[in-house]
Write an enzyme that holds these catalytic residues in place. Sequence first.
Site, PDB file in Angstrom:
ATOM      1  N   THR A 159      21.066  42.476 128.066  1.00  8.15           N
ATOM      2  CA  THR A 159      21.673  43.440 129.004  1.00  8.15           C
ATOM      3  C   THR A 159      22.617  42.658 129.923  1.00  8.15           C
ATOM      4  O   THR A 159      23.758  42.424 129.565  1.00  8.15           O
ATOM      5  CB  THR A 159      20.608  44.229 129.790  1.00  8.15           C
ATOM      6  OG1 THR A 159      19.729  43.325 130.439  1.00  8.15           O
ATOM      7  CG2 THR A 159      19.837  45.163 128.878  1.00  8.15           C
ATOM      8  N   THR A 196      15.409  43.542 132.881  1.00 10.99           N
ATOM      9  CA  THR A 196      14.025  43.375 132.458  1.00 10.99           C
ATOM     10  C   THR A 196      13.859  42.148 131.566  1.00 10.99           C
ATOM     11  O   THR A 196      14.731  41.850 130.779  1.00 10.99           O
ATOM     12  CB  THR A 196      13.634  44.631 131.657  1.00 10.99           C
ATOM     13  OG1 THR A 196      13.455  45.687 132.568  1.00 10.99           O
ATOM     14  CG2 THR A 196      12.378  44.427 130.852  1.00 10.99           C
ATOM     15  N   GLU A 283      20.467  35.882 137.505  1.00 14.25           N
ATOM     16  CA  GLU A 283      21.712  36.503 137.949  1.00 14.25           C
ATOM     17  C   GLU A 283      22.412  35.624 138.985  1.00 14.25           C
ATOM     18  O   GLU A 283      21.880  35.390 140.066  1.00 14.25           O
ATOM     19  CB  GLU A 283      21.422  37.912 138.459  1.00 14.25           C
ATOM     20  CG  GLU A 283      21.023  38.811 137.295  1.00 14.25           C
ATOM     21  CD  GLU A 283      20.368  40.116 137.707  1.00 14.25           C
ATOM     22  OE1 GLU A 283      20.427  41.060 136.910  1.00 14.25           O
ATOM     23  OE2 GLU A 283      19.797  40.175 138.805  1.00 14.25           O
ATOM     24  N   ASN A 406      24.449  42.550 141.375  1.00 13.75           N
ATOM     25  CA  ASN A 406      23.496  43.583 141.785  1.00 13.75           C
ATOM     26  C   ASN A 406      24.021  44.524 142.849  1.00 13.75           C
ATOM     27  O   ASN A 406      23.424  45.569 143.095  1.00 13.75           O
ATOM     28  CB  ASN A 406      22.202  42.928 142.266  1.00 13.75           C
ATOM     29  CG  ASN A 406      21.442  42.333 141.109  1.00 13.75           C
ATOM     30  OD1 ASN A 406      21.082  43.053 140.187  1.00 13.75           O
ATOM     31  ND2 ASN A 406      21.261  41.033 141.127  1.00 13.75           N
ATOM     32  N   SER A 411      27.521  51.110 139.056  1.00 14.14           N
ATOM     33  CA  SER A 411      28.695  51.977 139.118  1.00 14.14           C
ATOM     34  C   SER A 411      29.758  51.513 138.130  1.00 14.14           C
ATOM     35  O   SER A 411      29.673  50.445 137.557  1.00 14.14           O
ATOM     36  CB  SER A 411      29.236  51.982 140.542  1.00 14.14           C
ATOM     37  OG  SER A 411      29.269  50.675 141.062  1.00 14.14           O
TER      38      SER A 411
END
Lengths: 411, 411
Positions: A159, A196, A283, A406, A411
């Site tokens: 992802t 996840t 991230e 994040n 959006s």
Amino acid sequence: MAQSLPHSPLARPLPALPPLAGVRFGAAAAGIRYTGRTDLVMAEFAPGTTVAGVFTRSKCPGAPVDWCRAALPQGEARALVVNAGNANVFTGRAGFEATQANAADAARLVGCAASQVFLASTGVIGEILPYQKISDALPGLYATLSETGWADAARGIMTTDTFPKAAVRETTIAGTTVRIQGIAKGSGMVAPDMATMLCFVATDAALPAAVLQPLLAAGAARSFNRTTVDSDTSTSDMVLLFATGQASNPPVESETDPALAEFAAALDSLLLELALLVVRDGEGATKLIRIQVTGATSDDSAQRVAMAVANSPLVKTAIAGEDANWGRVVMAVGKSGEPANRDTLSIAIGGVWIARNGTVVPDYDETPVVAHMKGSEIEIEIDLGLGNGTGVAWSCDLTHGYIDINGSYRS
Amino acid sequence: MAQSLPHSPLARPLPALPPLAGVRFGAAAAGIRYTGRTDLVMAEFAPGTTVAGVFTRSKCPGAPVDWCRAALPQGEARALVVNAGNANVFTGRAGFEATQANAADAARLVGCAASQVFLASTGVIGEILPYQKISDALPGLYATLSETGWADAARGIMTTDTFPKAAVRETTIAGTTVRIQGIAKGSGMVAPDMATMLCFVATDAALPAAVLQPLLAAGAARSFNRTTVDSDTSTSDMVLLFATGQASNPPVESETDPALAEFAAALDSLLLELALLVVRDGEGATKLIRIQVTGATSDDSAQRVAMAVANSPLVKTAIAGEDANWGRVVMAVGKSGEPANRDTLSIAIGGVWIARNGTVVPDYDETPVVAHMKGSEIEIEIDLGLGNGTGVAWSCDLTHGYIDINGSYRS
């Protein structure tokens, strides 16, 4: 979207993923959320494959987690279906129905019970999973499953990951060579939105589910449970371990059988490699951090101190800024709530003891520590000076990249 | 340095701070770390002033916290000395000696026992406090103390704060008008490096220390203990409450005396105002977030759920991005470890219920929620649907500003 994120500077190349007897993998584009990439992964396992699993501790888990938990006690697996882009979490009755439908689809193709199908979903929370798209794509995907499909699978479950993740081990059980191979995704331990953590491992060893489960639980406790990106806990995290039995090693009845020592060590090492690949893709991460705690009143206490430091935003931002700000380590130890005594506390960074017994060392020379902070792997050692408990945790730094990903992701 | 940080967009103007009988404040530039600004604050209290205090839960507190904890049981205060720029934390025996020296300095000036002097330090951890600079500056500072020195004091204790913080209340005890006035600093609950939370409140009420302490503890539990910026805990946090007795209200023997109801409510309200000013100045904050939890199995459980949401980096970054990402709220509820049931969980943002009983509401219209997210005050409501427990927490968003401040601050 995952494609547009910059590659992690801590990325590692995907290793060669040779066939593992009894496992066929494949990936397809089902159009669940992404366009122009695969988002649906399937595996078929040989008859007789056993399975073990560990799952998120979230009190609000996704429907696929519920499904796997219910299927696990039977201990048998014939198929795995994973989708990326939609987590099927907080979707009420519709979420349950989606798991039923897709498990039935896969069972029909493989010729097994629905309870032998394991499911995982990762992606946005709270949107109804368009399970018909998965139903439509599965027959075509099933036709393409291959013993060489591992790398495609590693890519299809991504992802916000910026690189695919896999690890391979070869070991023996009572003289028989067996292999262990796994893939993982996640760029947090962690993030529920699109990050996840999922990990699927297979071995050709012949091991009953009752042996597999404690091996996996112990290995996950020493790897995935010791890593963190941002302290958040996904609703969908899972690690599944499948054993196809094709290596035909001598039977093993108990996880404490000495014949399993080498296998258990290899599994632990593979799980840790996969867990650290996830942290490396944390991230926004630019540095991998290892926190070693000694001198605690117990191992559990040491582990909690290590995790408190690993999760501290102030420690993580200091490391992002290449600042050897050991005062923030003192702060994080203090906030852990674990037994600690300021006057016996010692802290080292990059192997250099900066503070000993509650005060900065005389003539502390920051030069080697400053050099260490510029590297991509940061070592923090904390000696509480109280007892013999030890613990270790891995984390990554907290950077503008984390906010970018994040703060504007959905959006 | 504090001066170069951009003003928080959530800043509030400093209120008028009239004299409060029995308190004289002042500030001076002692050159401890900063140049071109005040960094040393002193207060003198009238004889007979009582005192209460609450302190950080850190296991590695600073030397001034140890000093105040030891002085508190006597319940009397004649002076307060606060320095900014150096926290006097993790400084071993030198830290203790610095507190002894500066308390003795102030006691000599005021003509009181050293144990009637309260001390606080905020700034860098692990550097020896140059207490001689404070000793040298105190006599000159003492000569300037004034009943109108409150605003100077509010400015002199700032570190990474981008605006000075104060609040004022007028209330009555048994018909006698009394005043309460306080100043605070901090841009985290929180950050140890330069952002320790300090709060000093004075009232002209006549109240024994044994009454003051439970009032302060209860008020802090309902205000400072319900706010967070980044989950980190300072080694130096403290709230001190001084009562000069100059209002000559009728005697009150117990904190449960009904005559204190109005005073207690005013104190609570003042402490909450100060706590929220700290959150408004949270490092990098652009939005104030209020999280209301209902339907928990107990109030304690509700409070822990509220704090889990308030501390979640993923919730905080979503709000920074003005994304009504309620899935991350579900995640944070799930990770709290408190009793929760996915199928009874409901979530509202900006007063609009987005999810009810475990699934998104039919025909959910995001338009009003999107508009709410663009504002500077964000309201999140969580109904666990299990019991009658309620809780509330305040936080701020997690932005690039936080990384800027903490990723490069010390250097």
